[in-house]
Design a protein around this motif. Structure first.
Motif: not given
Length: 147
Positions: A117-121, A105-111
């Motif tokens: 990029a916006q990240v949504f669940v 999760a930390d890796d995705i959010l850092a990238k």
């Protein structure tokens, strides 16, 4: 309105729903479908008239026509496609659970932070009428003490 391409990673139940939804949105002008099971992939790609169908998520996500990614693969396989999409600056919707490991999760959010990029669940069930009514009833105290 700006049109954009979408890659749907995973052709199971939720991926199929997401792909059909994308195919009905006028602003989606390109659709890439990915699944590791060729039969599921072919069936879904044909039903939504996908522009490309591939068994390799990297191919779908790296496609220059793709600007957003939906990750609806098995939970243990969310990290790879989501991290790649985020790294490339492509907005990504990840079905729940987000990932199974906090480091992922930390890796995705850092990238995503680095690329913009916006990240949504995908917690879309919360918008169903039955859940909204239950939430309202609980908030109004109509259900008694909830334990």
């Amino acid at each position: 309105m700006k049109k954009r391409g979408v890659a749907v990673i995973g052709a199971g139940g939720i991926g199929t729903l997401r792909a059909h939804s994308c195919a009905q949105i006028p602003q989606v002008d390109y659709l890439a479908i990915c699944d590791i099971v060729p039969q599921k992939l072919d069936r879904l790609a044909e039903s939504v008239r996908a522009d490309i169908a591939t068994t390799h998520y990297e191919e779908a996500i790296r496609d220059e026509n793709v600007g957003a990614v939906v990750v609806s693969s098995d939970e243990e396989n969310h990290h790879g496609p989501a991290a790649l999409a985020a790294e490339l600056g492509k907005d990504v919707l990840i079905e729940k659970p987000f990932v199974l490991d906090l480091g992922e999760a930390d890796d995705i959010l850092a990238k995503a932070e680095k690329s913009g990029a916006q990240v949504f669940v995908g917690y879309t069930q919360r918008f169903r009428q039955r859940y909204l009514l239950a939430k309202q009833a609980a908030a109004a105290g109509q259900l008694g003490d909830i334990v």
